[in-house]
Design an enzyme around this catalytic site. Structure first.
Site, mmCIF file in Angstrom:
data_model
loop_
_atom_site.group_PDB
_atom_site.id
_atom_site.type_symbol
_atom_site.label_atom_id
_atom_site.label_comp_id
_atom_site.label_asym_id
_atom_site.label_seq_id
_atom_site.Cartn_x
_atom_site.Cartn_y
_atom_site.Cartn_z
ATOM 1 N N GLY A 91 0.605 -1.360 -0.032
ATOM 2 C CA GLY A 91 -0.014 0.160 -0.066
ATOM 3 C C GLY A 91 0.740 1.159 0.072
ATOM 4 O O GLY A 91 0.224 2.432 0.200
ATOM 5 N N ARG A 93 -3.993 14.129 4.809
ATOM 6 C CA ARG A 93 -3.846 14.305 3.355
ATOM 7 C C ARG A 93 -2.972 13.246 2.609
ATOM 8 O O ARG A 93 -1.470 13.403 2.924
ATOM 9 C CB ARG A 93 -3.401 15.662 3.153
ATOM 10 C CG ARG A 93 -3.366 16.285 1.671
ATOM 11 C CD ARG A 93 -3.253 17.779 1.643
ATOM 12 N NE ARG A 93 -4.461 18.436 2.242
ATOM 13 C CZ ARG A 93 -5.423 18.469 1.533
ATOM 14 N NH1 ARG A 93 -5.835 17.981 0.352
ATOM 15 N NH2 ARG A 93 -6.658 19.232 1.928
ATOM 16 N N LEU A 111 -2.678 10.503 -1.273
ATOM 17 C CA LEU A 111 -2.990 10.481 -2.478
ATOM 18 C C LEU A 111 -4.534 9.987 -2.443
ATOM 19 O O LEU A 111 -5.292 10.454 -3.446
ATOM 20 C CB LEU A 111 -2.376 9.378 -3.259
ATOM 21 C CG LEU A 111 -1.055 9.832 -3.817
ATOM 22 C CD1 LEU A 111 -0.294 8.850 -4.670
ATOM 23 C CD2 LEU A 111 -0.899 11.265 -4.538
ATOM 24 N N ALA A 112 -5.019 9.123 -1.512
ATOM 25 C CA ALA A 112 -6.313 8.738 -1.472
ATOM 26 C C ALA A 112 -7.289 9.761 -1.018
ATOM 27 O O ALA A 112 -8.486 9.547 -1.305
ATOM 28 C CB ALA A 112 -6.387 7.677 -0.565
ATOM 29 N N LYS A 169 -15.365 -0.636 4.454
ATOM 30 C CA LYS A 169 -14.715 -0.643 5.685
ATOM 31 C C LYS A 169 -15.455 -1.489 6.683
ATOM 32 O O LYS A 169 -14.628 -2.039 7.579
ATOM 33 C CB LYS A 169 -14.471 0.768 6.233
ATOM 34 C CG LYS A 169 -13.528 1.639 5.325
ATOM 35 C CD LYS A 169 -11.929 0.932 5.337
ATOM 36 C CE LYS A 169 -11.007 1.934 4.791
ATOM 37 N NZ LYS A 169 -9.556 1.196 4.533
ATOM 38 N N TYR A 199 -18.335 9.451 1.869
ATOM 39 C CA TYR A 199 -17.668 8.358 2.261
ATOM 40 C C TYR A 199 -18.261 6.967 1.557
ATOM 41 O O TYR A 199 -17.855 6.229 0.990
ATOM 42 C CB TYR A 199 -17.046 7.999 3.597
ATOM 43 C CG TYR A 199 -15.975 7.407 3.780
ATOM 44 C CD1 TYR A 199 -14.807 7.462 3.009
ATOM 45 C CD2 TYR A 199 -16.110 5.974 4.404
ATOM 46 C CE1 TYR A 199 -13.457 6.742 3.444
ATOM 47 C CE2 TYR A 199 -14.903 5.225 4.816
ATOM 48 C CZ TYR A 199 -13.628 5.659 4.144
ATOM 49 O OH TYR A 199 -12.670 4.724 4.038
ATOM 50 N N VAL A 229 -4.695 -0.499 1.981
ATOM 51 C CA VAL A 229 -4.969 -0.404 0.393
ATOM 52 C C VAL A 229 -6.730 -0.110 0.467
ATOM 53 O O VAL A 229 -7.257 -0.591 1.261
ATOM 54 C CB VAL A 229 -4.886 -1.821 -0.419
ATOM 55 C CG1 VAL A 229 -5.662 -1.740 -1.645
ATOM 56 C CG2 VAL A 229 -3.398 -2.067 -0.402
HETATM 57 P P1 NAD Z 1 -2.628 6.125 -0.364
HETATM 58 O O1 NAD Z 1 -3.351 6.539 -1.745
HETATM 59 O O2 NAD Z 1 -1.296 6.511 -0.230
HETATM 60 O O3 NAD Z 1 -2.601 4.529 -0.400
HETATM 61 C C1 NAD Z 1 -3.633 3.704 -1.179
HETATM 62 C C2 NAD Z 1 -2.816 2.562 -1.638
HETATM 63 O O4 NAD Z 1 -4.013 1.553 -2.182
HETATM 64 C C3 NAD Z 1 -1.951 3.076 -2.659
HETATM 65 O O5 NAD Z 1 -0.764 2.240 -2.366
HETATM 66 C C4 NAD Z 1 -2.579 2.187 -3.847
HETATM 67 O O6 NAD Z 1 -1.489 1.961 -5.010
HETATM 68 C C5 NAD Z 1 -3.109 1.126 -3.269
HETATM 69 N N1 NAD Z 1 -4.219 0.283 -4.044
HETATM 70 C C6 NAD Z 1 -5.508 0.956 -4.375
HETATM 71 N N2 NAD Z 1 -6.057 0.094 -5.200
HETATM 72 C C7 NAD Z 1 -5.042 -1.183 -5.379
HETATM 73 C C8 NAD Z 1 -5.270 -2.409 -6.214
HETATM 74 N N3 NAD Z 1 -6.250 -2.818 -6.978
HETATM 75 N N4 NAD Z 1 -4.047 -3.297 -5.781
HETATM 76 C C9 NAD Z 1 -3.248 -2.775 -4.993
HETATM 77 N N5 NAD Z 1 -3.034 -1.631 -4.515
HETATM 78 C C10 NAD Z 1 -4.043 -0.897 -4.564
HETATM 79 O O7 NAD Z 1 -3.513 6.505 0.792
HETATM 80 P P2 NAD Z 1 -3.557 6.083 2.208
HETATM 81 O O8 NAD Z 1 -4.354 7.571 2.775
HETATM 82 O O9 NAD Z 1 -2.269 5.687 2.782
HETATM 83 O O10 NAD Z 1 -4.396 5.096 2.359
HETATM 84 C C11 NAD Z 1 -3.872 3.623 2.915
HETATM 85 C C12 NAD Z 1 -5.020 3.019 3.863
HETATM 86 O O11 NAD Z 1 -5.393 3.922 4.761
HETATM 87 C C13 NAD Z 1 -6.448 2.794 2.860
HETATM 88 O O12 NAD Z 1 -6.740 1.500 3.539
HETATM 89 C C14 NAD Z 1 -7.405 4.184 3.574
HETATM 90 O O13 NAD Z 1 -8.547 3.582 3.633
HETATM 91 C C15 NAD Z 1 -6.772 4.098 4.932
HETATM 92 N N6 NAD Z 1 -7.042 5.436 5.600
HETATM 93 C C16 NAD Z 1 -6.979 6.455 5.300
HETATM 94 C C17 NAD Z 1 -7.050 7.874 5.820
HETATM 95 C C18 NAD Z 1 -6.874 9.090 5.412
HETATM 96 O O14 NAD Z 1 -7.532 10.117 5.609
HETATM 97 N N7 NAD Z 1 -5.806 9.257 4.437
HETATM 98 C C19 NAD Z 1 -7.847 7.582 7.132
HETATM 99 C C20 NAD Z 1 -7.955 6.400 7.636
HETATM 100 C C21 NAD Z 1 -7.776 5.327 6.880
HETATM 101 O O1 0WE Z 2 -10.507 5.713 2.704
HETATM 102 C C1 0WE Z 2 -10.416 6.701 2.428
HETATM 103 C C2 0WE Z 2 -10.267 7.153 0.824
HETATM 104 C C3 0WE Z 2 -10.094 5.864 0.135
HETATM 105 C C4 0WE Z 2 -10.417 5.934 -1.416
HETATM 106 C C5 0WE Z 2 -10.065 7.302 -1.936
HETATM 107 C C6 0WE Z 2 -10.294 7.254 -3.546
HETATM 108 C C7 0WE Z 2 -9.818 8.596 -4.069
HETATM 109 C C8 0WE Z 2 -9.595 8.519 -5.486
HETATM 110 C C9 0WE Z 2 -10.983 5.266 -2.114
HETATM 111 N N1 0WE Z 2 -11.129 5.261 -3.466
HETATM 112 C C10 0WE Z 2 -10.702 6.336 -4.215
HETATM 113 N N2 0WE Z 2 -10.943 6.468 -5.525
HETATM 114 C C11 0WE Z 2 -10.510 7.483 -6.405
HETATM 115 O O2 0WE Z 2 -10.956 7.651 -7.412
HETATM 116 N N3 0WE Z 2 -10.065 7.782 3.442
HETATM 117 C C12 0WE Z 2 -10.143 7.322 4.812
HETATM 118 C C13 0WE Z 2 -9.721 9.027 3.086
HETATM 119 C C14 0WE Z 2 -11.169 9.792 3.057
HETATM 120 O O3 0WE Z 2 -11.932 9.666 1.705
HETATM 121 C C15 0WE Z 2 -13.165 10.598 2.063
HETATM 122 C C16 0WE Z 2 -13.071 10.673 3.628
HETATM 123 C C17 0WE Z 2 -11.822 10.621 3.986
HETATM 124 C C18 0WE Z 2 -11.215 10.786 5.528
HETATM 125 C C19 0WE Z 2 -14.276 10.513 1.320
HETATM 126 C C20 0WE Z 2 -15.350 11.349 1.748
HETATM 127 C C21 0WE Z 2 -15.240 11.811 3.037
HETATM 128 C C22 0WE Z 2 -14.108 11.540 3.996
#
Ligand code: NAD
Ligand code: 0WE
Length: 270
Positions: free
Chosen positions: A13, A194, A196-197, A164, A157, A92
């Protein structure tokens, strides 16, 4: 000597140096763990290679989690370098972009639901099944990343929240499945960060500001803080914890009415 000395961790991830998985990699490396990584696409390989190099690793493998073949070959390739694995990190999530716009009922489709659940929930079980044979008999630990949207509705979300909730149930059932093999399975529910996701999500900035100000300390969490909690959860220090979701959100989930909201409402602080 770090509390993960002698442990080997596979991290799934990492997409950038802002990824939560990158914070986890740095924290685990700081505690003495040896690391291996996967990357989703060739485009991401060089970035993952860089983070691997920065954490003393040269082991990176392609893994698109919707492919059983790619999941299988990660462990076949890893077995050429390592005789076992102690830690699996799953960080992921994905739903098609249009699923994260408007209300849940308006946005959700059979296809969107299926993709979100496949990538964001089933992939943890798939990786866990493939990793388990290499984790037996060595106090193994598996960890996934989840979000409060699993148990509370959050604007936009949508189907990710439903996925989730499934992922969190996955944690409890996998903990049961692998308990007798000495493998623990847990989740960390991180506060918004903040990454990429989060890029391009409508009003993310506003939501981030709200959540950060509503925490008891008035600011949110960093990938370093999530990384340190993840390192602990996957260490032998957490041997009594399995099937659990731990909040690393600066306390946001426990707040009813925050001081900052009360103040904004125009209430008297005394
Ligand atoms: P990120 O974009 O850095 O990481 C998401 C990862 O998922 C990327 O490395 C991407 O390559 C991978 N991914 C997506 N689809 C895939 C696929 N089909 N095959 C393989 N890999 C795949 O963003 P992040 O915020 O570090 O997210 C990591 C985890 O943390 C996620 O599960 C996200 O839901 C969770 N999370 C994020 C936040 C937030 O606010 N950023 C908060 C709570 C939980
Ligand atoms: O799990 C996430 C986001 C995961 C995610 C992000 C994207 C953006 C690009 C899943 N799928 C996609 N598809 C795309 O095309 N988070 C916990 C971050 C997040 O996302 C939100 C949040 C929060 C926090 C979306 C709406 C409201 C709050």
């Amino acid at each position: 000597m770090g509390f993960l000395t002698g442990k080997r961790a596979l991290i799934v991830g990492v997409a950038s140096d802002r990824s939560i998985a990158a914070g986890i990699a740095h924290a685990m490396h700081a505690q003495g763990a040896e690391l291996a990584f996967t990357y989703q696409t060739e485009k991401l390989k060089s970035r993952v290679d860089k983070i691997a190099a920065a954490t003393g690793s040269s082991l990176t493998f392609p893994c698109e989690v919707t492919s059983d073949d790619e999941i299988e070959s990660v462990f076949a390739e890893l077995a050429k370098s390592w005789d076992g694995i102690d830690i699996l990190v799953h960080s992921v999530a994905f739903a098609p972009r249009e699923q994260l716009q408007g209300t849940y009922a308006d946005a959700v489709t059979r296809e969107g639901f299926s993709i979100a659940h496949d990538i964001s929930s089933y992939s943890f079980a798939a990786l866990a099944k493939a990793a388990a044979p290499m984790m037996e008999g060595r106090n193994g630990s598996m960890l996934t990343l989840t979000y409060l949207g699993a148990i509370r509705s959050m604007p936009g979300y949508n189907v990710m929240g439903v996925a989730k909730a499934s992922l969190e149930a996955n944690v409890r059932y996998l903990a049961q499945s692998f308990g007798s093999k000495g493998i623990r399975v847990n989740g960390i529910s991180a506060g918004p960060i903040r990454t990429l996701a989060a890029a391009g999500i409508r009003d993310f900035r506003k939501m981030l500001d709200f959540c950060e100000r509503a925490t008891p300390r008035g600011h949110g969490v960093t990938i370093e803080e999530v990384g340190n909690a993840a390192a602990f959860m996957c260490s032998d220090l957490a041997s009594g914890i399995t099937g659990e979701i731990t909040y690393v959100d600066a306390g946001f989930n426990g707040v009813g009415i925050s001081e900052s909201v009360l103040e904004a409402w125009g209430a008297d602080a005394s």
